[in-house]
Design a protein around this motif. Sequence first.
Motif, PDB file in Angstrom:
ATOM      1  N   ALA A   1      38.635  33.186  43.224  1.00 44.90           N
ATOM      2  CA  ALA A   1      37.490  33.935  43.766  1.00 44.90           C
ATOM      3  C   ALA A   1      37.859  35.363  44.161  1.00 44.90           C
ATOM      4  N   ASP A   2      39.106  35.595  44.595  1.00 44.56           N
ATOM      5  CA  ASP A   2      39.541  36.961  44.921  1.00 44.56           C
ATOM      6  C   ASP A   2      39.517  37.826  43.661  1.00 44.56           C
ATOM      7  N   THR A   3      40.028  37.258  42.560  1.00 42.20           N
ATOM      8  CA  THR A   3      40.056  37.966  41.281  1.00 42.20           C
ATOM      9  C   THR A   3      38.636  38.221  40.781  1.00 42.20           C
ATOM     10  N   ALA A   4      37.778  37.203  40.915  1.00 38.38           N
ATOM     11  CA  ALA A   4      36.388  37.330  40.452  1.00 38.38           C
ATOM     12  C   ALA A   4      35.653  38.416  41.234  1.00 38.38           C
ATOM     13  N   ALA A   5      35.858  38.446  42.555  1.00 37.09           N
ATOM     14  CA  ALA A   5      35.187  39.449  43.399  1.00 37.09           C
ATOM     15  C   ALA A   5      35.629  40.857  43.006  1.00 37.09           C
ATOM     16  N   ALA A   6      36.927  41.031  42.746  1.00 37.12           N
ATOM     17  CA  ALA A   6      37.450  42.353  42.369  1.00 37.12           C
ATOM     18  C   ALA A   6      36.884  42.799  41.028  1.00 37.12           C
ATOM     19  N   ALA A   7      36.842  41.880  40.054  1.00 40.81           N
ATOM     20  CA  ALA A   7      36.315  42.215  38.729  1.00 40.81           C
ATOM     21  C   ALA A   7      34.837  42.574  38.817  1.00 40.81           C
ATOM     22  N   LEU A   8      34.104  41.830  39.647  1.00 40.07           N
ATOM     23  CA  LEU A   8      32.672  42.088  39.798  1.00 40.07           C
ATOM     24  C   LEU A   8      32.432  43.430  40.499  1.00 40.07           C
ATOM     25  N   ALA A   9      33.235  43.724  41.527  1.00 39.16           N
ATOM     26  CA  ALA A   9      33.104  45.001  42.249  1.00 39.16           C
ATOM     27  C   ALA A   9      33.314  46.175  41.300  1.00 39.16           C
ATOM     28  N   ALA A  10      34.327  46.062  40.441  1.00 38.65           N
ATOM     29  CA  ALA A  10      34.606  47.145  39.489  1.00 38.65           C
ATOM     30  C   ALA A  10      33.462  47.280  38.487  1.00 38.65           C
ATOM     31  N   ALA A  11      32.981  46.154  37.962  1.00 41.26           N
ATOM     32  CA  ALA A  11      31.910  46.194  36.954  1.00 41.26           C
ATOM     33  C   ALA A  11      30.612  46.743  37.523  1.00 41.26           C
ATOM     34  N   LEU A  12      30.366  46.486  38.817  1.00 41.68           N
ATOM     35  CA  LEU A  12      29.135  46.972  39.464  1.00 41.68           C
ATOM     36  C   LEU A  12      29.259  48.418  39.949  1.00 41.68           C
ATOM     37  N   GLY A  13      30.460  48.982  39.874  1.00 40.94           N
ATOM     38  CA  GLY A  13      30.679  50.317  40.435  1.00 40.94           C
ATOM     39  C   GLY A  13      30.459  50.316  41.939  1.00 40.94           C
ATOM     40  N   ALA A  14      30.948  49.260  42.603  1.00 47.39           N
ATOM     41  CA  ALA A  14      30.710  49.097  44.042  1.00 47.39           C
ATOM     42  C   ALA A  14      31.405  50.186  44.848  1.00 47.39           C
ATOM     43  N   GLU A  15      30.819  50.492  45.979  1.00 47.60           N
ATOM     44  CA  GLU A  15      31.441  51.411  46.928  1.00 47.60           C
ATOM     45  C   GLU A  15      32.653  50.742  47.576  1.00 47.60           C
ATOM     46  N   THR A  16      32.503  49.465  47.910  1.00 44.31           N
ATOM     47  CA  THR A  16      33.531  48.760  48.676  1.00 44.31           C
ATOM     48  C   THR A  16      33.671  47.316  48.218  1.00 44.31           C
ATOM     49  N   LEU A  17      34.923  46.846  48.181  1.00 47.94           N
ATOM     50  CA  LEU A  17      35.232  45.423  48.058  1.00 47.94           C
ATOM     51  C   LEU A  17      35.792  44.983  49.403  1.00 47.94           C
ATOM     52  N   MET A  18      35.221  43.927  49.983  1.00 41.68           N
ATOM     53  CA  MET A  18      35.729  43.397  51.245  1.00 41.68           C
ATOM     54  C   MET A  18      36.180  41.959  51.016  1.00 41.68           C
ATOM     55  N   VAL A  19      37.410  41.663  51.405  1.00 45.06           N
ATOM     56  CA  VAL A  19      37.969  40.323  51.223  1.00 45.06           C
ATOM     57  C   VAL A  19      38.245  39.725  52.598  1.00 45.06           C
ATOM     58  N   LEU A  20      37.542  38.649  52.931  1.00 41.36           N
ATOM     59  CA  LEU A  20      37.778  37.984  54.210  1.00 41.36           C
ATOM     60  C   LEU A  20      39.006  37.085  54.111  1.00 41.36           C
ATOM     61  N   THR A  21      39.884  37.177  55.125  1.00 39.51           N
ATOM     62  CA  THR A  21      41.118  36.390  55.140  1.00 39.51           C
ATOM     63  C   THR A  21      41.258  35.707  56.494  1.00 39.51           C
ATOM     64  N   ASP A  22      42.363  34.973  56.653  1.00 39.18           N
ATOM     65  CA  ASP A  22      42.664  34.341  57.936  1.00 39.18           C
ATOM     66  C   ASP A  22      43.795  35.054  58.664  1.00 39.18           C
ATOM     67  N   VAL A  23      44.025  36.309  58.315  1.00 42.41           N
ATOM     68  CA  VAL A  23      45.012  37.138  59.029  1.00 42.41           C
ATOM     69  C   VAL A  23      44.347  38.468  59.369  1.00 42.41           C
ATOM     70  N   GLU A  24      45.020  39.242  60.221  1.00 39.33           N
ATOM     71  CA  GLU A  24      44.418  40.503  60.695  1.00 39.33           C
ATOM     72  C   GLU A  24      44.352  41.569  59.606  1.00 39.33           C
TER      73      GLU A  24
END
Length: 302
Positions: free
Chosen positions: A195-218
């Motif tokens: 899902a991390d890879t999919a989100a990044a590929a989708l962000a690039a294809a959409l020309g997104a302003e920002t990709l945000m990845v929620l994690t369990d660390v700071e």
Amino acid sequence: MSTPARKHTALPKAQTLVEALPWLTRHHGRTVVIKFGGNAMVDDELKAAFAKDVVFLRHAGLRPVVVHGGGPQISAALERMGLESEFKAGLRVTTPEAMDVVRMVLAGQVQRELVGLLNQHGPLAVGLTGEDAGTMTAVKHFAELNGERIDIGRVGEITHIDTGAIETLLDDGRIPVVSSVARSGDDGHVYNVNADTAAAALAAALGAETLMVLTDVEGLYEDWPHSDEVISKLTASELEALLPQLASGMVPKMQGCLYAVRNGVTTARVIDGRVQHSILLEIFTDEGIGTMVVPDTEEGQA
């Protein structure tokens, strides 16, 4: 004689809203892709806060897209069915039987719950998978372990993104919620995609302003485990140099961030999904939280 102004207890709220103004102006009309995962995905309070954050972004004039996996839910479902969870090189070995469960859990359970939480605030969220309208096309992915190529079953890597369905939903004011499974153009099989890879590929294809990845660390730590100092900002090249030293769980997240900023996304951020409203804190406050990755060629903006 005029009376002194009464002290208004709500004034700090107004000050917070005013602080958000430059960020609201900057991000208005921009697409933001959010990878939903970790504790935020299994804790009821965090799930509810996440849904409110995403709806807030939509009403604040942004165009949010949510991408999710569902590792813990998949493992639990496999266990209930008497199927073993096996991992090689950090990836789930996905037999055809396991793939049926993955598909069922992602599209039929995790996605449905998230769509329901978002739609408590209005008829906004629409669920789809990478299979729908050919949004994601994949090929079989082989893992590498000790220099050896390993077959891990129905695990795929994305070869093509068609953003048409998602763009249509965004233009209609909807919030797309995307499950990270994709169909192959070669063999017709459906593949489990990180899902991390999919989100990044989708962000690039959409020309997104920002990709945000929620994690369990700071965020990304400066010198883990010797220090818990979080790197607040780094360039793509700085991140690339750090990748070999990272813990295995952080690698796909940071590789995703690197891919995104090298393919047109303005910033990629790894943020702590254990903090309620971490998305709003990151986008709309001066401090921000987590780690932000920016392209080499630009200073980047917070």
